[in-house]
Design a protein around this motif. Sequence first.
Motif, PDB file in Angstrom:
ATOM      1  N   VAL A 167       0.843  -1.200   0.000  1.00 52.14           N
ATOM      2  CA  VAL A 167       0.000   0.000   0.000  1.00 52.14           C
ATOM      3  C   VAL A 167       0.880   1.253   0.000  1.00 52.14           C
ATOM      4  N   TYR A 168       1.946   1.236   0.808  1.00 49.28           N
ATOM      5  CA  TYR A 168       2.862   2.383   0.823  1.00 49.28           C
ATOM      6  C   TYR A 168       3.495   2.579  -0.558  1.00 49.28           C
ATOM      7  N   ARG A 169       3.879   1.478  -1.220  1.00 48.41           N
ATOM      8  CA  ARG A 169       4.480   1.594  -2.553  1.00 48.41           C
ATOM      9  C   ARG A 169       3.476   2.187  -3.542  1.00 48.41           C
ATOM     10  N   LYS A 170       2.193   1.802  -3.367  1.00 48.20           N
ATOM     11  CA  LYS A 170       1.159   2.333  -4.265  1.00 48.20           C
ATOM     12  C   LYS A 170       0.974   3.831  -4.026  1.00 48.20           C
ATOM     13  N   VAL A 171       1.002   4.268  -2.757  1.00 50.22           N
ATOM     14  CA  VAL A 171       0.891   5.701  -2.455  1.00 50.22           C
ATOM     15  C   VAL A 171       2.053   6.464  -3.094  1.00 50.22           C
ATOM     16  N   GLU A 172       3.266   5.924  -2.959  1.00 45.95           N
ATOM     17  CA  GLU A 172       4.441   6.578  -3.545  1.00 45.95           C
ATOM     18  C   GLU A 172       4.331   6.629  -5.062  1.00 45.95           C
ATOM     19  N   TYR A 225       1.835   9.269  -6.006  1.00 47.06           N
ATOM     20  CA  TYR A 225       2.413  10.595  -5.742  1.00 47.06           C
ATOM     21  C   TYR A 225       3.341  11.013  -6.882  1.00 47.06           C
ATOM     22  N   ARG A 226       4.195  10.070  -7.357  1.00 41.64           N
ATOM     23  CA  ARG A 226       5.094  10.386  -8.477  1.00 41.64           C
ATOM     24  C   ARG A 226       4.296  10.693  -9.740  1.00 41.64           C
ATOM     25  N   GLU A 227       3.283   9.902  -9.994  1.00 34.84           N
ATOM     26  CA  GLU A 227       2.475  10.115 -11.210  1.00 34.84           C
ATOM     27  C   GLU A 227       1.780  11.469 -11.161  1.00 34.84           C
ATOM     28  N   LEU A 228       1.362  11.892  -9.969  1.00 32.81           N
ATOM     29  CA  LEU A 228       0.724  13.213  -9.844  1.00 32.81           C
ATOM     30  C   LEU A 228       1.727  14.311 -10.159  1.00 32.81           C
ATOM     31  N   LEU A 261      -4.677  13.036  -8.884  1.00 36.68           N
ATOM     32  CA  LEU A 261      -4.896  13.376  -7.477  1.00 36.68           C
ATOM     33  C   LEU A 261      -5.930  12.434  -6.857  1.00 36.68           C
ATOM     34  N   GLY A 262      -6.971  12.128  -7.632  1.00 38.55           N
ATOM     35  CA  GLY A 262      -7.976  11.178  -7.143  1.00 38.55           C
ATOM     36  C   GLY A 262      -7.367   9.811  -6.875  1.00 38.55           C
ATOM     37  N   ASP A 263      -6.444   9.372  -7.762  1.00 41.39           N
ATOM     38  CA  ASP A 263      -5.776   8.082  -7.561  1.00 41.39           C
ATOM     39  C   ASP A 263      -4.956   8.097  -6.273  1.00 41.39           C
ATOM     40  N   LEU A 264      -4.259   9.235  -6.034  1.00 45.47           N
ATOM     41  CA  LEU A 264      -3.463   9.344  -4.819  1.00 45.47           C
ATOM     42  C   LEU A 264      -4.353   9.291  -3.574  1.00 45.47           C
ATOM     43  N   LEU A 265      -5.464  10.027  -3.599  1.00 43.89           N
ATOM     44  CA  LEU A 265      -6.378  10.015  -2.456  1.00 43.89           C
ATOM     45  C   LEU A 265      -6.944   8.618  -2.229  1.00 43.89           C
ATOM     46  N   LEU A 315      -4.556   3.041   2.668  1.00 42.01           N
ATOM     47  CA  LEU A 315      -3.623   3.054   3.783  1.00 42.01           C
ATOM     48  C   LEU A 315      -4.384   3.197   5.111  1.00 42.01           C
ATOM     49  N   ALA A 316      -5.366   4.083   5.127  1.00 39.80           N
ATOM     50  CA  ALA A 316      -6.183   4.267   6.333  1.00 39.80           C
ATOM     51  C   ALA A 316      -6.915   2.977   6.686  1.00 39.80           C
ATOM     52  N   ARG A 317      -7.412   2.300   5.684  1.00 42.23           N
ATOM     53  CA  ARG A 317      -8.169   1.062   5.930  1.00 42.23           C
ATOM     54  C   ARG A 317      -7.269  -0.015   6.541  1.00 42.23           C
ATOM     55  N   PHE A 318      -6.027  -0.105   6.051  1.00 43.71           N
ATOM     56  CA  PHE A 318      -5.105  -1.097   6.603  1.00 43.71           C
ATOM     57  C   PHE A 318      -4.782  -0.800   8.062  1.00 43.71           C
ATOM     58  N   TYR A 319      -4.783   0.479   8.423  1.00 39.86           N
ATOM     59  CA  TYR A 319      -4.520   0.858   9.806  1.00 39.86           C
ATOM     60  C   TYR A 319      -5.801   0.889  10.649  1.00 39.86           C
ATOM     61  N   LYS A 320      -6.927   0.491  10.009  1.00 38.78           N
ATOM     62  CA  LYS A 320      -8.239   0.497  10.680  1.00 38.78           C
ATOM     63  C   LYS A 320      -8.587   1.898  11.192  1.00 38.78           C
ATOM     64  N   ILE A 321      -8.287   2.892  10.368  1.00 41.19           N
ATOM     65  CA  ILE A 321      -8.602   4.290  10.668  1.00 41.19           C
ATOM     66  C   ILE A 321      -9.669   4.758   9.690  1.00 41.19           C
ATOM     67  N   ASP A 322     -10.715   5.368  10.217  1.00 39.00           N
ATOM     68  CA  ASP A 322     -11.731   5.961   9.348  1.00 39.00           C
ATOM     69  C   ASP A 322     -11.146   7.231   8.733  1.00 39.00           C
ATOM     70  N   PRO A 323     -10.939   7.268   7.400  1.00 40.65           N
ATOM     71  CA  PRO A 323     -10.287   8.440   6.797  1.00 40.65           C
ATOM     72  C   PRO A 323     -11.090   9.722   6.973  1.00 40.65           C
ATOM     73  N   GLU A 324     -12.417   9.606   7.012  1.00 40.96           N
ATOM     74  CA  GLU A 324     -13.252  10.789   7.201  1.00 40.96           C
ATOM     75  C   GLU A 324     -12.987  11.393   8.588  1.00 40.96           C
ATOM     76  N   GLN A 325     -12.947  10.544   9.603  1.00 37.87           N
ATOM     77  CA  GLN A 325     -12.676  11.029  10.949  1.00 37.87           C
ATOM     78  C   GLN A 325     -11.257  11.564  11.081  1.00 37.87           C
ATOM     79  N   ALA A 326     -10.317  10.893  10.437  1.00 31.78           N
ATOM     80  CA  ALA A 326      -8.925  11.341  10.503  1.00 31.78           C
ATOM     81  C   ALA A 326      -8.784  12.734   9.903  1.00 31.78           C
TER      82      ALA A 326
END
Length: 488
Positions: free
Chosen positions: A399-404, A407-410, A422-426, A432-443
């Motif tokens: 997931v981290y590699r996908k975020v990176e 980010y490069r493609e953006l 930008l949508g792909d990055l978000l 990433l939030a889901r893997f950490y069991k974090i609600d991205p909206e709340q974060a």
Amino acid sequence: MTAVIRVVGLGAGDLQQLPVGIYRRLKETAHLYLRTKEHPVVAQLSEEGIRFETFDEIYEKHDTFEPVYLEIAETLLNKAAEQREVVYAVPGHPLVAERTVQLLLDMGKTRGCEIEIMGGQSFLDPLFARLKIDPIEGFSLLDATALKAAQLHPGLHTVIAQVYDKLVASDVKLTLMEVYPDEYPVTVATAVGVKDMERVETIPLYRLDQVEHLGNLSLVYVGPTEQADVQNRQFSYLKEIVAILRSPEGCPWDREQTHQSIRKNLLEETYEVLETIDDDDPDAMCEELGDLLLQIMLHAQMAAEDGYFTIEDIIAGLNEKLIRRHPHVFGNREAEDADQAMANWQQIKAEEKAKKGIDLAELSHLDGIPRDLPALPFAYKLQKKAAEVGFDWEDIADVYRKVEEEYRELREADAGEKPGELGDLLFAVVNLARFYKIDPEQALALTNRKFKRRFAYIEAKLREAGRSFAESDLAEMDRWWEEAKQHT
């Protein structure tokens, strides 16, 4: 010969108030049983030479009333089977606040025993006369030992019987306080209609369990009211108010609204409730939940006017669904933990769709997400649904590699491509939030609030200096921002 139990009422007062027919039945019967000797007439029956047995000893064997009443009914049915005919005498009228008689009527059908009700005067007659009230105005008779707030209707004359002692009175008081204010006047009546024994006094509700003359012949009377602090707590009154607002005599603005015109209000009020939850502000939450409820009531009233459904239909549907989808609570399924309870819920939802003729095989696994959900939680739910069938990253490092990568493609994208990138990055960050069991909206909401607090610190510093944003620069504001980070 069929066994018979003839049930008679001893009335509410003394022997002089008994009908002649009942008096003769008491005198002539060979097998007379009384539920209790704790009644004004009983001593007079003894003086008349009438022989009887009572069931008072059964009360000593049990901690609650229901097993007492069951044993009395069972004993009477056995006596009737042996003796063919018995007379059973109860205080008041046999069909007014007399649980043992109801049990006899039910059990007698299966035991081949005829239950004959011979009448008697209930405590209601002398009570109405004493308080000078007419029950046709609206009247409710309730059991103090099983009283619920939902049974109380402030527009009715309410009599609560079987207030035996201070413990029962305390329970009644607490239940009444869910509907009525602490100072609301209530009347306590003991042995009403019985010469030299009657006690009637009106007191504030909060003093109900302090009355000294409570006993087997005590009851509580609560008069009807339309006072605002009582009416305003009633759901029925809310429904009436909303209907008035939408009526020709109501509010011009409310009359003009449609489901579509107030659609946005429903969303706005929901977000205002969420804000009070995040602020941990119960008082504000109470108010905002009321505003949200108003939107539901308005939509229900509009639908009722068009003949589609009513607020009662909404409540009925919800109650049925809650019971149906919680078989581990209201049925015979098991659910040892939250995961199993959720599995039950999902299975029942699938069964409901199948009954509606929906072909589950034709549905996308990603169906069922509200299309108007904001994009961030929508993405989160999409990913969760895809992950349920195995379409997911195996490791958070991926997931981290996908975020990176996104980010490069953006950074490398042309201006026209940047919105999509930008949508792909978000979307990757949501993963990433889901893997950490974090609600991205709340974060993100937490970060938004943090930003507001730190920016407010900069504004406060400017006010202290008597300056405006135009009289500052980015370097100065950045220093204050760093200071704010130390405090928030």
